[in-house]
Scaffold this motif. Structure first.
Motif, mmCIF file in Angstrom:
data_model
loop_
_atom_site.group_PDB
_atom_site.id
_atom_site.type_symbol
_atom_site.label_atom_id
_atom_site.label_comp_id
_atom_site.label_asym_id
_atom_site.label_seq_id
_atom_site.Cartn_x
_atom_site.Cartn_y
_atom_site.Cartn_z
ATOM 1 N N VAL A 277 -35.153 14.741 -24.238
ATOM 2 C CA VAL A 277 -35.273 16.154 -24.587
ATOM 3 C C VAL A 277 -34.593 16.983 -23.504
ATOM 4 N N VAL A 278 -33.810 17.989 -23.898
ATOM 5 C CA VAL A 278 -33.295 18.983 -22.973
ATOM 6 C C VAL A 278 -33.848 20.343 -23.369
ATOM 7 N N TYR A 279 -34.030 21.210 -22.359
ATOM 8 C CA TYR A 279 -34.556 22.538 -22.645
ATOM 9 C C TYR A 279 -34.126 23.497 -21.542
ATOM 10 N N ALA A 280 -34.182 24.793 -21.836
ATOM 11 C CA ALA A 280 -33.840 25.826 -20.876
ATOM 12 C C ALA A 280 -35.112 26.469 -20.339
ATOM 13 N N GLN B 121 -31.865 31.127 -15.711
ATOM 14 C CA GLN B 121 -32.202 30.166 -16.758
ATOM 15 C C GLN B 121 -31.339 28.920 -16.579
ATOM 16 N N GLU B 122 -32.005 27.794 -16.403
ATOM 17 C CA GLU B 122 -31.310 26.538 -16.144
ATOM 18 C C GLU B 122 -31.627 25.533 -17.231
ATOM 19 N N LEU B 123 -30.817 24.488 -17.299
ATOM 20 C CA LEU B 123 -30.991 23.424 -18.274
ATOM 21 C C LEU B 123 -31.685 22.243 -17.590
ATOM 22 N N TYR B 124 -32.704 21.691 -18.257
ATOM 23 C CA TYR B 124 -33.472 20.571 -17.745
ATOM 24 C C TYR B 124 -33.470 19.444 -18.774
ATOM 25 N N GLN C 296 -33.459 18.956 -13.239
ATOM 26 C CA GLN C 296 -32.651 20.151 -13.416
ATOM 27 C C GLN C 296 -31.185 19.757 -13.477
ATOM 28 N N LEU C 297 -30.494 20.152 -14.537
ATOM 29 C CA LEU C 297 -29.111 19.746 -14.751
ATOM 30 C C LEU C 297 -28.115 20.773 -14.238
ATOM 31 N N THR C 298 -28.412 22.064 -14.343
ATOM 32 C CA THR C 298 -27.457 23.103 -13.981
ATOM 33 C C THR C 298 -27.956 23.898 -12.780
ATOM 34 N N SER C 299 -27.025 24.552 -12.115
ATOM 35 C CA SER C 299 -27.335 25.488 -11.034
ATOM 36 C C SER C 299 -26.517 26.744 -11.299
ATOM 37 N N ALA C 300 -27.018 27.575 -12.183
ATOM 38 C CA ALA C 300 -26.280 28.747 -12.646
ATOM 39 C C ALA C 300 -26.547 29.948 -11.751
ATOM 40 N N PRO C 301 -25.618 30.901 -11.708
ATOM 41 C CA PRO C 301 -25.846 32.130 -10.933
ATOM 42 C C PRO C 301 -27.028 32.922 -11.481
ATOM 43 N N ALA C 302 -27.594 33.757 -10.636
ATOM 44 C CA ALA C 302 -28.725 34.589 -11.045
ATOM 45 C C ALA C 302 -28.375 35.402 -12.287
ATOM 46 N N GLY C 303 -29.330 35.513 -13.191
ATOM 47 C CA GLY C 303 -29.129 36.281 -14.415
ATOM 48 C C GLY C 303 -28.476 35.522 -15.535
ATOM 49 N N SER C 304 -28.173 34.245 -15.324
ATOM 50 C CA SER C 304 -27.511 33.458 -16.367
ATOM 51 C C SER C 304 -28.502 33.067 -17.454
ATOM 52 N N ILE C 305 -27.968 32.810 -18.640
ATOM 53 C CA ILE C 305 -28.774 32.305 -19.746
ATOM 54 C C ILE C 305 -28.124 31.049 -20.299
ATOM 55 N N THR D 150 -26.586 13.867 -19.147
ATOM 56 C CA THR D 150 -27.992 14.178 -18.883
ATOM 57 C C THR D 150 -28.523 13.435 -17.666
ATOM 58 N N ALA D 151 -27.752 12.467 -17.154
ATOM 59 C CA ALA D 151 -28.118 11.839 -15.893
ATOM 60 C C ALA D 151 -27.680 12.681 -14.711
ATOM 61 N N GLY D 152 -26.969 13.765 -14.996
ATOM 62 C CA GLY D 152 -26.418 14.635 -13.965
ATOM 63 C C GLY D 152 -24.952 14.365 -13.750
#
Length: 880
Positions: A487-490, A503-506, A517-526, A563-565
């Motif tokens: 399962v992946v989710y935000a 908002q990051e993807l897990y 945690q899969l992503t490291s997005a800038p602040a305010g990202s969706i 999804t393994a990174g």
């Protein structure tokens, strides 16, 4: 059967069939025996029960407030919406209605007389046995719950509906807008005005059938004087030959239905007549008197006999809504104006205007208010507001829509206290054994559980495994792999790995475990629209963050990663617009998505994408969605273009592109409505989609339903579920399909199974292979009931004699002479049509049910005999 003048769909080469094949056993009632069908899984089964509370409409007098809510003392089981009346400050609430079905929760469909004694409303309910087709009809009831009367009755299976209503201040007469042909003067089923007395007499159509209907035909914004002698309407139509340019005009009529005529020659909208009938106020953004140079939408007023036009407001911002009291001395309005210097944040606020003096009555920071009403004396305003604001009676932490009354000059009272509780089906494994759901309840199957919720993986349709409690919003983007294991989710929770709360993807195993945690997005990202391949090793998603250094404009772009990174790539380069709706094939080698106005297919190992459709467009309020088969050979998408000269109407249709041959095929062909959100089954043999096109019946209200179309052989369209989705198409992610194309999971705000009366968003399992189960009760007044099937919208119920059963052909059964108990039933029982015949001693009756996808679909079957042949009806069968 009544059919309306409207363009119908061109049925596919092989039309969809009535898939309801009857019941696995015949239900029998004998002189000494009553048997019921065995319980099996239904064709449509509700698997969550959010059971939230909500308020959907408000009306008021000077001292009483009326609302439509499912948070009401004595509310019917299942949370159906009922009428609630209380003191104007919310004290002493009491239930007015207690139906098994809901009162329609829209403010334009409820009104109350000035003394609070009579309430007019619209409902699909059948409380009196006079609305068997469950059409939206007009009712009136005394505020103490007595004297319930159904005032309109369009019995046709494609009945029209009530669109607006108003009751006179004295409660003696009503005007309403209906698409029904109630007096033979509305053959085209347009929304036209009618009047009727409270006792049901003196029904009259108030306007002629328009000379030239506009693109938004009929009338709206109706209002009536206190004594019922005068009424006003708005229309874009040329109703009487005075509006050939089809501009927005205001009309008036006598309350007895006579003298319908153009009232104001210039452009105006949203007319409201004063209670005494002396003047009419309206909105216009034109400079009608040389006093509106900014062309803002202002309130103007004139006498019943025009000639004394005045501009009531002169604001720097538009008036959004307004109402006027009995003698036109008081106005209430909603606006974002800061003309008084007290609304610097520009939020939508309530203002009053008395004797030309403007006063700001609310000062809010969040939320939106709507559905404004003003009482007869102008002492109180009623409205619906969302958001959390301390002004609203101490705050509204859950942000749900609440009913408020404002004592003009003295502040607000919050007169409802509802809670939003919703569940959403997110994804489904290929074998349909596991799926995802987001719930705001700790136990999605228990409506009494505490609000908290989270993301759940569900096995077998019954076992809920909490994956994470950090996501409690029902809009959480999430996805499940085809094998159901990943399962992946935000999520936007602040953690050591996400200190800015973006908002990051897990990713997490569906059996539970620590998320990664899969992503490291800038602040305010969706993060939106994640989608996994079958093994769960690769995920595609959209994000507005610059994750790779190739999205400096921070537009929504499509990305892919393991999804393994690692392995993060930006697939799209939407230079002008957002890129949306990515779908990865089950083998994890290709992805399809919309980039700018192109449907693209991208091989993940290649930097080059294939343009499947260039210039793809969709109707307003929608967008183009696509999907790709496991082997990436076929791409299906929705589009309003006409690339094959087979879509001259420019409807949103489904197209399938063959990447091996470069050929394009149009899968749907309709002359009206929208076909959208295509999703392949795992085996690629079916495409599920939403449509408002009249595939199997020419419904004038154009609801959205769920369908599937075969891709093997000639296109075959079948209805999947009786799911009413309102007026706008939903997009990919609102349902998912298994490998066979026979089963799916969907979330819906409607009540397709008859037990979601609170209309919260709940999850449903759909299985097209399941047949209904029939039950009977009460031997002397036999009521037949059956479980919902995935597909049929109408059902026939017949009775026969056991002694008349005989072989038919080589393996079938003749049912003999029959009695039609109910024909084209839109519900799941024969309530109000109970069979009162009783079999003689030593004999017995049997009952069978058949369904059809709609009135224009081929007649369904009564099922198969034990030897495998058809059950063949005899004389007396229900008409197809």
């Amino acid at each position: 059967m009544k059919h309306r003048s409207r363009s119908a769909a061109s049925l596919p080469l092989v039309p969809g069939h009535g898939r309801s094949t009857g019941l696995p056993t015949i239900a029998v009632i004998a002189a000494l025996l009553l048997s019921a069908g065995a319980t099996i899984a239904d064709g449509m089964r509700q698997i969550t029960d959010s059971r939230g509370t909500a308020v959907g409409a408000v009306a008021l007098t000077d001292d009483r407030v009326v609302s439509v809510t499912n948070d009401v003392p004595g509310s019917a089981a299942g949370g159906a919406f009922q009428i609630r009346i209380a003191d104007v400050d919310g004290a002493s609430p009491a239930a007015v209605t207690g139906f098994l079905d809901s009162v329609e929760p829209r403010s334009e469909l409820i009104d109350v007389s000035h003394d609070g004694q009579w309430i007019a409303f619209a409902s699909h309910a059948d409380p009196l046995g006079t609305n068997l087709d469950r059409s939206l009809e007009l009712f009136v009831i005394a505020s103490n719950g007595s004297a319930l009367t159904q005032l309109t009755n369009d019995p046709g299976p494609l009945a029209g509906e009530i669109r607006e209503l108003a009751i006179s201040g004295d409660g003696d007469s009503l005007i309403f807008v209906s698409t029904s042909d109630l007096t033979t003067g509305n053959p085209n089923g347009l929304p036209l005005p009618f009047r009727i007395d409270r006792d049901g007499s003196s029904l009259k159509q108030m306007s002629p059938d328009p000379v030239a209907p506009s693109s938004i035909p009929g009338v709206s914004s109706i209002s009536i004087s206190s004594d019922g002698s005068r009424a006003t309407f708005f229309s874009l139509d040329d109703i009487d030959g005075s509006n050939p340019a089809l501009l927005g005009k205001i009309y008036r009529a006598a309350g007895d239905g006579s003298s319908f005529a153009l009232w104001f020659a210039d452009l105006g909208a949203s007319p409201r007549i004063s209670g005494d009938g002396s003047s009419i106020a309206f909105l216009s953004s034109f400079d009608l008197l040389g006093t509106n140079p900014g062309f803002r939408r202002q309130i103007f007023a004139d006498d019943w006999l025009p000639g004394a036009l005045t501009q009531v407001t002169s604001l720097s911002s538009d008036v959004i809504e307004f109402d006027v009291n009995e003698d036109a001395s008081h106005y209430a309005l909603l606006s974002k104006s800061d003309d008084l210097g007290s609304n610097a944040d520009g939020n939508r606020e309530l203002f009053s205007m008395i004797a030309g003096s403007l006063v700001q009555e609310t000062d809010t920071a969040t939320g939106v208010c709507r559905d404004l009403r003003l009482s007869e004396a102008g002492s109180h305003a009623g409205l619906l507001c969302d958001g959390d604001d301390p002004f609203f009676g101490g705050g509204n932490p859950d942000g749900n829509v609440e009913a408020l009354t404002v004592s003009i000059g003295s502040g607000a009272n919050r007169v409802s206290a509802t809670r939003p509780v919703a569940a959403r089906a997110i994804d489904l494994s290929l074998d349909a054994s596991r799926f995802l759901v987001v719930s705001q309840l700790d136990d999605p199957t228990d409506p009494s559980s505490a609000i908290g919720g989270g993301l759940f993986a569900v096995g077998g349709g019954t076992t809920f495994t909490l994956l994470t409690a950090t996501v409690s919003e029902p809009s959480t983007p999430a996805a499940m792999s085809g094998d159901g294991a990943v399962v992946v989710y935000a999520d936007a929770q602040v953690t050591p790995g996400n200190p800015d709360g973006s908002q990051e993807l897990y990713v997490v195993p569906s059996g539970g475990g620590a998320p990664l945690q899969l992503t490291s997005a800038p602040a305010g990202s969706i993060v939106l629209q994640p989608h996994l391949d079958e093994s769960g090793s690769t995920v595609v998603f959209t994000c507005n963050g610059d994750l790779t250094g190739f999205n400096p404009s921070n537009r929504l772009q499509v990305f892919v990663m393991a999804t393994a990174g690692g392995g993060l790539q930006q697939l799209s380069d939407g230079a002008s617009f957002a890129s949306l709706n990515p779908r990865i094939n089950l083998d994890g080698t290709h992805a399809t998505y919309l980039s700018d106005d192109r449907v693209e297919l991208r091989e993940l190992a290649s930097p080059v994408s294939i343009v499947i459709a260039s210039g793809a467009t969709a109707p307003a309020g929608g967008n183009v969605t696509s999907d790709v088969t496991r082997d990436a050979r076929y791409v299906v998408y929705s589009d309003v273009a006409d690339p094959l000269s087979t879509n001259p109407e420019g409807n949103a249709e489904l197209f399938r592109y063959d990447t091996d041959t470069g050929t394009l095929e149009q899968l749907t062909s309709t002359t009206d409505g929208i076909n959208a959100s295509p999703v392949f089954s795992g085996n690629g043999q079916w495409v599920w989609f939403y449509s408002s096109a009249p595939w199997f019946e020419d419904d004038p209200d154009s609801p959205f339903w769920l369908y599937r179309v075969s891709t093997v052989g000639p296109p075959l369209v079948e209805r999947i579920g009786g799911l009413g989705f309102g007026s706008a198409p939903l997009f990919v992610g609102d349902f998912r399909v298994d490998d066979s194309g026979d089963r799916g999971v969907v979330y819906d705000l409607g009540d397709p199974t008859g037990i979601n009366r609170d209309r919260q968003s709940d999850a449903f399992l759909v299985d097209t292979t399941r047949e209904a189960v029939l039950t009977v009760d009460d031997r002397t007044a036999t009521r037949i009931a059956w479980t919902p099937e995935a597909g049929p919208l109408r059902y026939d119920v017949v009775r026969g004699d056991l002694d008349a059963l005989s072989p038919s052909g080589t393996s079938g059964t003749s049912l003999g002479a029959l009695v039609c108990i109910e024909n084209d039933s839109p519900d799941l029982d024969t309530r109000w049509l109970e069979d009162t015949d009783v079999p003689a001693p030593g004999t017995g009756y049997f009952y069978v049910v058949r369904g059809a996808d709609g009135l224009a679909a081929p007649t369904g079957s009564y099922g198969s005999a034990s030897a495998g042949g058809e059950r063949v009806p005899g004389v007396g069968d229900c008409s197809p």
